[in-house]
Design an enzyme around this catalytic site. Structure first.
Site, mmCIF file in Angstrom:
data_model
loop_
_atom_site.group_PDB
_atom_site.id
_atom_site.type_symbol
_atom_site.label_atom_id
_atom_site.label_comp_id
_atom_site.label_asym_id
_atom_site.label_seq_id
_atom_site.Cartn_x
_atom_site.Cartn_y
_atom_site.Cartn_z
ATOM 1 N N GLY A 191 -1.265 8.554 -4.141
ATOM 2 C CA GLY A 191 -0.455 7.349 -4.300
ATOM 3 C C GLY A 191 -0.419 6.882 -5.747
ATOM 4 O O GLY A 191 -1.296 7.236 -6.547
ATOM 5 N N ALA A 192 0.632 6.120 -6.083
ATOM 6 C CA ALA A 192 0.776 5.606 -7.453
ATOM 7 C C ALA A 192 1.421 4.224 -7.443
ATOM 8 O O ALA A 192 2.032 3.806 -8.424
ATOM 9 C CB ALA A 192 1.599 6.584 -8.294
ATOM 10 N N ASP A 220 -8.457 -6.282 -7.208
ATOM 11 C CA ASP A 220 -8.186 -5.230 -6.215
ATOM 12 C C ASP A 220 -8.997 -3.969 -6.525
ATOM 13 O O ASP A 220 -9.710 -3.444 -5.665
ATOM 14 C CB ASP A 220 -6.700 -4.850 -6.187
ATOM 15 C CG ASP A 220 -5.865 -5.845 -5.391
ATOM 16 O OD1 ASP A 220 -6.427 -6.516 -4.510
ATOM 17 O OD2 ASP A 220 -4.652 -5.924 -5.654
ATOM 18 N N LYS A 279 2.605 -10.956 -9.012
ATOM 19 C CA LYS A 279 1.463 -10.363 -9.721
ATOM 20 C C LYS A 279 1.738 -10.090 -11.206
ATOM 21 O O LYS A 279 0.830 -10.150 -12.024
ATOM 22 C CB LYS A 279 1.024 -9.067 -9.036
ATOM 23 C CG LYS A 279 0.251 -9.313 -7.742
ATOM 24 C CD LYS A 279 -0.305 -7.999 -7.188
ATOM 25 C CE LYS A 279 -1.143 -8.260 -5.944
ATOM 26 N NZ LYS A 279 -1.821 -7.050 -5.461
HETATM 27 P P1 NDP Z 1 3.345 0.212 -3.002
HETATM 28 O O1 NDP Z 1 4.597 0.040 -2.213
HETATM 29 O O2 NDP Z 1 3.257 -0.302 -4.386
HETATM 30 O O3 NDP Z 1 3.001 1.804 -3.054
HETATM 31 C C1 NDP Z 1 3.068 2.596 -1.901
HETATM 32 C C2 NDP Z 1 2.540 3.996 -2.228
HETATM 33 O O4 NDP Z 1 2.521 4.766 -1.010
HETATM 34 C C3 NDP Z 1 3.419 4.766 -3.208
HETATM 35 O O5 NDP Z 1 2.606 5.639 -3.973
HETATM 36 C C4 NDP Z 1 4.330 5.575 -2.255
HETATM 37 O O6 NDP Z 1 4.842 6.742 -2.845
HETATM 38 C C5 NDP Z 1 3.315 5.939 -1.188
HETATM 39 N N1 NDP Z 1 3.925 6.286 0.089
HETATM 40 C C6 NDP Z 1 4.454 5.430 1.009
HETATM 41 N N2 NDP Z 1 4.895 6.123 2.079
HETATM 42 C C7 NDP Z 1 4.647 7.442 1.820
HETATM 43 C C8 NDP Z 1 4.872 8.650 2.542
HETATM 44 N N3 NDP Z 1 5.427 8.652 3.759
HETATM 45 N N4 NDP Z 1 4.479 9.826 1.983
HETATM 46 C C9 NDP Z 1 3.888 9.838 0.754
HETATM 47 N N5 NDP Z 1 3.653 8.721 0.019
HETATM 48 C C10 NDP Z 1 4.024 7.542 0.548
HETATM 49 O O7 NDP Z 1 2.197 -0.403 -2.092
HETATM 50 P P2 NDP Z 1 0.754 -0.914 -2.575
HETATM 51 O O8 NDP Z 1 0.172 0.085 -3.500
HETATM 52 O O9 NDP Z 1 0.840 -2.331 -3.008
HETATM 53 O O10 NDP Z 1 -0.043 -0.915 -1.197
HETATM 54 C C11 NDP Z 1 -0.410 0.316 -0.577
HETATM 55 C C12 NDP Z 1 -1.319 -0.005 0.596
HETATM 56 O O11 NDP Z 1 -2.557 -0.522 0.109
HETATM 57 C C13 NDP Z 1 -0.746 -1.054 1.553
HETATM 58 O O12 NDP Z 1 -0.869 -0.570 2.870
HETATM 59 C C14 NDP Z 1 -1.662 -2.248 1.365
HETATM 60 O O13 NDP Z 1 -1.875 -2.955 2.574
HETATM 61 C C15 NDP Z 1 -2.966 -1.596 0.920
HETATM 62 N N6 NDP Z 1 -3.807 -2.476 0.123
HETATM 63 C C16 NDP Z 1 -5.083 -2.673 0.518
HETATM 64 C C17 NDP Z 1 -5.924 -3.494 -0.187
HETATM 65 C C18 NDP Z 1 -7.314 -3.687 0.288
HETATM 66 O O14 NDP Z 1 -7.986 -4.592 -0.225
HETATM 67 N N7 NDP Z 1 -7.815 -2.892 1.218
HETATM 68 C C19 NDP Z 1 -5.478 -4.169 -1.428
HETATM 69 C C20 NDP Z 1 -4.115 -3.859 -1.799
HETATM 70 C C21 NDP Z 1 -3.311 -3.054 -1.031
HETATM 71 P P3 NDP Z 1 6.237 6.714 -3.685
HETATM 72 O O15 NDP Z 1 5.888 6.246 -5.072
HETATM 73 O O16 NDP Z 1 6.687 8.115 -3.627
HETATM 74 O O17 NDP Z 1 7.147 5.760 -2.960
#
Ligand code: NDP
Length: 270
Positions: free
Chosen positions: A118-119, A95, A59
């Site tokens: 989330g970030a 997205d 990306k």
């Molecule tokens: P990333 O790995 O980039 O980010 C994950 C995020 O989730 C971070 O903010 C992380 O926090 C947080 N997180 C994960 N586990 C925990 C936890 N146990 N407690 C608190 N915070 C948590 O993933 P993406 O942003 O790329 O994707 C996130 C989700 O979005 C995925 O499930 C993906 O399938 C979905 N998605 C859906 C789309 C749609 O069209 N519906 C499009 C794109 C994505 P930290 O920074 O602290 O690690």
């Protein structure tokens, strides 16, 4: 016209939409190793592809092979959709736009206050697109401080939306004045029982609550919000709408979103 190919959910959704629109187009899925991306992009140009979707890990790295970027893609530093305009390749990010299009079925984001959980990549796309769509204030809630602070600063420094970061520690109490609450973390992916740590009683019935998780689309977070009387939006809507936007960009034709959602549900068996 060939039969729709079902290699993965997005491919099946797009191929069903092409068939429904009577377009003799193909949506191919190709795995490109990071060190061959330059070759793949030359191939895409040489073979006159109309464009493509790009996912992890391409990306950000794809940007160096493009001629232009949309404002949103530039601010996000990420491209998930490339479109050929003449002999130029233009990078977009659909997205966040998919999320906003889904949101607009319930409310106009202009002037609204948003709590974003989330970030990561999905949160970044949603935050930038909501800010560009006129959201007045946003709070970013994230477990790890650095990513959360960076995203909040990115929104503050580049848009008219006020934005602050709060570290996520324990059950988060959503502020009373939030209009829209979004789970943009990966909590709930493949786990229908996973709990997003948010205090149920802080969700009010006038709030719109959304989840990015599309498999399974009925998450615990959305169930909790429904029990509190909130209107909800699932992650399938976001996924369908980013497909709708890509389809429109490439073909200039309005696809049938219902056919696309049905294709996803059929493929994912939900
Ligand atoms: P990333 O790995 O980039 O980010 C994950 C995020 O989730 C971070 O903010 C992380 O926090 C947080 N997180 C994960 N586990 C925990 C936890 N146990 N407690 C608190 N915070 C948590 O993933 P993406 O942003 O790329 O994707 C996130 C989700 O979005 C995925 O499930 C993906 O399938 C979905 N998605 C859906 C789309 C749609 O069209 N519906 C499009 C794109 C994505 P930290 O920074 O602290 O690690």
């Amino acid at each position: 016209m060939g039969q729709p190919v079902a290699g993965n959910p997005t491919q099946y959704m797009m191929e069903m939409a092409f068939a429904d629109a009577g377009l003799d187009w193909r949506y191919l899925t190709m795995e490109v190793p990071p060190d061959r991306l330059a070759d793949a992009m030359s191939g895409l140009r040489a073979m006159n592809f109309r464009g493509g979707n790009f996912t992890i890990p391409h990306k950000t790295s794809v940007i160096q092979y493009l001629d232009e970027l949309s404002d949103a893609a530039r601010l996000m530093g990420a491209v998930n959709c490339v479109n050929r305009v003449g002999d130029k390749l233009v990078g977009e990010n659909t997205d966040g736009k998919g999320f906003v299009e889904s949101l607009r079925t319930l409310v106009d984001p202009v002037g609204k206050k948003v709590t974003l959980l989330g970030a990561g990549g999905a949160a970044r796309a949603i935050a930038i697109e909501l800010a560009l769509s006129g959201v007045v204030a946003m709070e970013i809630i994230n477990r790890s401080v650095e990513r959360g602070e960076q995203l909040a600063a990115q929104v503050r420094d580049n848009t008219n939306t006020s934005c602050e970061f709060k570290q996520w520690d324990g059950n988060y109490e959503v502020s009373e004045d939030a209009d829209i609450v979004i789970n943009a973390t990966s909590i709930g992916l493949g786990d229908a029982q996973a709990q997003v740590p948010v205090a149920a009683e802080s969700l009010q019935s006038n709030m719109i609550v959304a989840d990015v998780i599309f498999n399974p689309p009925e998450t615990q977070f959305l169930k909790m919000a429904q029990e509190r009387g909130c209107s909800t939006l699932d992650g399938l809507g976001m996924l369908v709408n980013q497909g709708v936007i890509g389809f429109r960009i490439w073909t200039g034709v309005e696809p049938n979103a219902a056919v696309m959602r049905e294709a996803l549900e059929e493929y994912l068996e939900i």
